[in-house]
Design a protein around this motif. Structure first.
Motif, short mmCIF file in Angstrom:
data_model
loop_
_atom_site.label_atom_id
_atom_site.label_comp_id
_atom_site.label_asym_id
_atom_site.label_seq_id
_atom_site.Cartn_x
_atom_site.Cartn_y
_atom_site.Cartn_z
N UNK A 156 0.78 -1.24 0.00
CA UNK A 156 0.00 0.00 0.00
C UNK A 156 0.81 1.29 0.00
N UNK A 157 2.12 1.20 0.31
CA UNK A 157 2.93 2.41 0.36
C UNK A 157 3.69 2.67 -0.96
N UNK A 158 3.56 1.76 -1.91
CA UNK A 158 4.27 1.91 -3.18
C UNK A 158 3.45 2.81 -4.12
N UNK A 159 3.47 4.10 -3.83
CA UNK A 159 2.61 5.05 -4.54
C UNK A 159 3.10 5.40 -5.94
N UNK A 160 4.25 4.85 -6.34
CA UNK A 160 4.66 5.02 -7.73
C UNK A 160 3.95 4.01 -8.63
N UNK A 161 3.29 3.05 -8.00
CA UNK A 161 2.46 2.10 -8.73
C UNK A 161 1.12 2.78 -9.01
N UNK A 162 0.74 2.86 -10.27
CA UNK A 162 -0.45 3.63 -10.64
C UNK A 162 -1.71 3.18 -9.91
N UNK A 163 -1.90 1.87 -9.77
CA UNK A 163 -3.09 1.36 -9.10
C UNK A 163 -3.15 1.82 -7.64
N UNK A 164 -2.00 1.80 -6.98
CA UNK A 164 -1.93 2.22 -5.57
C UNK A 164 -2.18 3.73 -5.46
N UNK A 165 -1.52 4.50 -6.30
CA UNK A 165 -1.69 5.95 -6.26
C UNK A 165 -3.15 6.35 -6.50
N UNK A 166 -3.79 5.75 -7.49
CA UNK A 166 -5.19 6.06 -7.78
C UNK A 166 -6.09 5.69 -6.61
N UNK A 167 -5.78 4.57 -5.95
CA UNK A 167 -6.59 4.14 -4.81
C UNK A 167 -6.51 5.16 -3.67
N UNK A 168 -5.31 5.66 -3.40
CA UNK A 168 -5.15 6.67 -2.35
C UNK A 168 -5.91 7.95 -2.71
N UNK A 169 -5.73 8.43 -3.93
CA UNK A 169 -6.36 9.69 -4.34
C UNK A 169 -7.88 9.58 -4.42
N UNK A 170 -8.36 8.42 -4.80
CA UNK A 170 -9.80 8.21 -4.89
C UNK A 170 -10.42 8.08 -3.48
N UNK A 183 -0.57 6.97 12.08
CA UNK A 183 -0.18 6.54 13.42
C UNK A 183 1.26 6.04 13.44
N UNK A 184 1.75 5.57 12.30
CA UNK A 184 3.13 5.12 12.17
C UNK A 184 3.64 5.49 10.79
N UNK A 185 4.89 5.19 10.48
CA UNK A 185 5.47 5.59 9.20
C UNK A 185 4.79 4.91 8.01
N UNK A 186 4.44 5.66 6.98
CA UNK A 186 3.91 5.05 5.75
C UNK A 186 5.06 4.57 4.87
N UNK A 187 5.81 3.63 5.40
CA UNK A 187 6.97 3.11 4.71
C UNK A 187 7.36 1.77 5.31
N UNK A 188 8.03 0.94 4.55
CA UNK A 188 8.35 -0.42 4.97
C UNK A 188 9.58 -0.49 5.87
N UNK A 189 9.58 -1.53 6.70
CA UNK A 189 10.80 -1.91 7.44
C UNK A 189 11.03 -3.40 7.19
N UNK A 190 12.23 -3.76 6.73
CA UNK A 190 13.32 -2.84 6.35
C UNK A 190 12.97 -2.07 5.08
N UNK A 191 13.75 -1.04 4.84
CA UNK A 191 13.50 -0.17 3.69
C UNK A 191 13.56 -0.98 2.39
N UNK A 192 12.67 -0.65 1.45
CA UNK A 192 12.68 -1.30 0.15
C UNK A 192 14.01 -1.02 -0.57
N UNK A 193 14.45 -1.98 -1.36
CA UNK A 193 15.67 -1.78 -2.15
C UNK A 193 15.52 -0.58 -3.07
#
Length: 371
Positions: A156-170, A183-193
């Motif tokens: 869900x945090x991969x907002x460069x993916x068009x489907x994910x980005x559209x879902x957030x904006x919609x 409530x917490x970081x909108x990013x993965x642990x460990x950090x994505x490559x």
């Protein structure tokens, strides 16, 4: 955004409101290493949605006051201006002082969580550090939004993916949600490559850089040196025990060494090396790089003392910060001729990313693949 070291409001300049909206979050997972890891994901997330990222203070846990936390302004350790060359950012202090009343009025503050707990509420302020973090800015949430089901994507945090980005904006349009406060970081642990290269925008503040340079000048006499990060405390030993009890292929920051598709169990000694192995690897590095100084950053001061005695007869000087200053430790490790760090540690992970960007030599399996 506010430029590094310059508060636009203090200069009497108006701070322009970002009509695309803002992202805020509590860096409420772990200590510095984890927070810095997930910061890169949050930065990528904000850019993907084209919203300004509100830079949160770092959360620290004073040893003298167990069960409490304190908030350290973001730019105490990391410069703001280099980040702004990648994406729009603003410190939380500047946002709350100058924009919040207009952009995010108190009666419209919505807290975001992956899933609701009970009664359609998010546990935004439940426990430490969550409560102290939001209370530091006198933030109360009037309602809540659950995003896990709305986004409905494995990443869900991969907002460069068009489907994910559209879902957030919609699901969460800026007209209704000008600020998304997580409530917490909108990013993965460990950090994505794919997010690790963002480390090149993460630069130490002048305060940290000055302290590191001064230590190198005074204690290392501006000579070349090998740097070592050793996690050897009892809490870390307990965490490493998991590798003894389970044959697992990914653990904490291990992808930095083994990649995301590792197929072999990670050895316990990669996480918690033997002292014999540590001595041997440092000795090999000292000889290979022909240095007479070894800088040691560790959570076990007695180990540094033993290293000092071990290498004294070889006229190798072992030094370290006393008392320890973790951020300065990392800045010094970043400038070393060669560094030996821990595969599993997110603190070491910061050092590795930093050095990778600069093209420095490293061993990331820490005194490590040492059996």
């Amino acid at each position: 955004y506010a430029a590094d070291g310059i508060n636009q409001a203090k200069l009497g300049q108006a701070i322009e409101i970002d009509q695309n909206g803002y992202i805020a979050y509590c860096p409420c997972m772990g200590r510095w290493g984890n927070q810095a890891d997930q910061f890169l994901g949050a930065l990528s997330f904000a850019r993907g949605l084209n919203r300004t990222l509100i830079l949160p203070p770092w959360v620290e846990y004073p040893t003298a006051r167990p069960g409490t936390s304190v908030q350290i302004p973001f730019d105490t350790y990391i410069r703001v201006q280099p980040l702004s060359t990648y994406h729009r950012v603003i410190t939380m202090e500047t946002f709350m002082s100058n924009l919040a009343a207009t952009v995010w009025p108190v009666n419209k503050r919505i807290g975001f969580c992956y899933y609701y707990r009970t009664n359609k509420q998010c546990a935004m302020k439940e426990g430490n550090p969550f409560g102290p973090f939001w209370n530091h800015f006198d933030i109360e949430f009037k309602s809540y939004a659950e995003y896990g089901r709305a986004i409905n994507h494995y990443d869900p945090y991969h907002t460069f993916h068009e489907q994910v980005r559209l879902a957030w904006n919609r699901s969460f349009p800026v007209t209704k949600f000008p600020v998304m406060a997580f409530s917490g970081p909108p990013g993965d642990f460990p950090v994505k490559a794919s997010d690790r290269p963002l480390q090149k925008y993460v630069k130490w503040s002048k305060f940290i850089t000055k302290k590191a340079k001064n230590f190198i000048k005074v204690s290392l006499h501006s000579q070349r040196y090998v740097a070592v990060h050793l996690r050897m405390g009892s809490d870390w030993k307990s965490a490493c025990q998991y590798l003894k009890e389970h044959k697992i292929k990914n653990y904490m920051e291990s992808p930095q060494c083994y990649g995301d598709n590792n197929v072999k169990p990670i050895p316990y000694t990669v996480c918690y090396p033997s002292e014999k192995g540590i001595f041997r690897q440092i000795q090999q590095s000292v000889q290979k790089y022909n240095v007479t100084y070894v800088f040691v950053a560790t959570d076990e001061s007695s180990l540094r003392d033993r290293l000092e005695q071990k290498f004294k007869k070889e006229q190798i000087k072992v030094v370290g910060l006393d008392p320890p200053e973790p951020h300065v430790d990392l800045a010094i490790i970043g400038k070393a001729e060669h560094a030996i760090v821990n595969c599993i540690s997110s603190f070491s992970g910061f050092a590795k990313r930093d050095r990778d960007i600069l093209g420095h030599v490293m061993v990331t399996k820490n005194a490590n693949v040492i059996e």
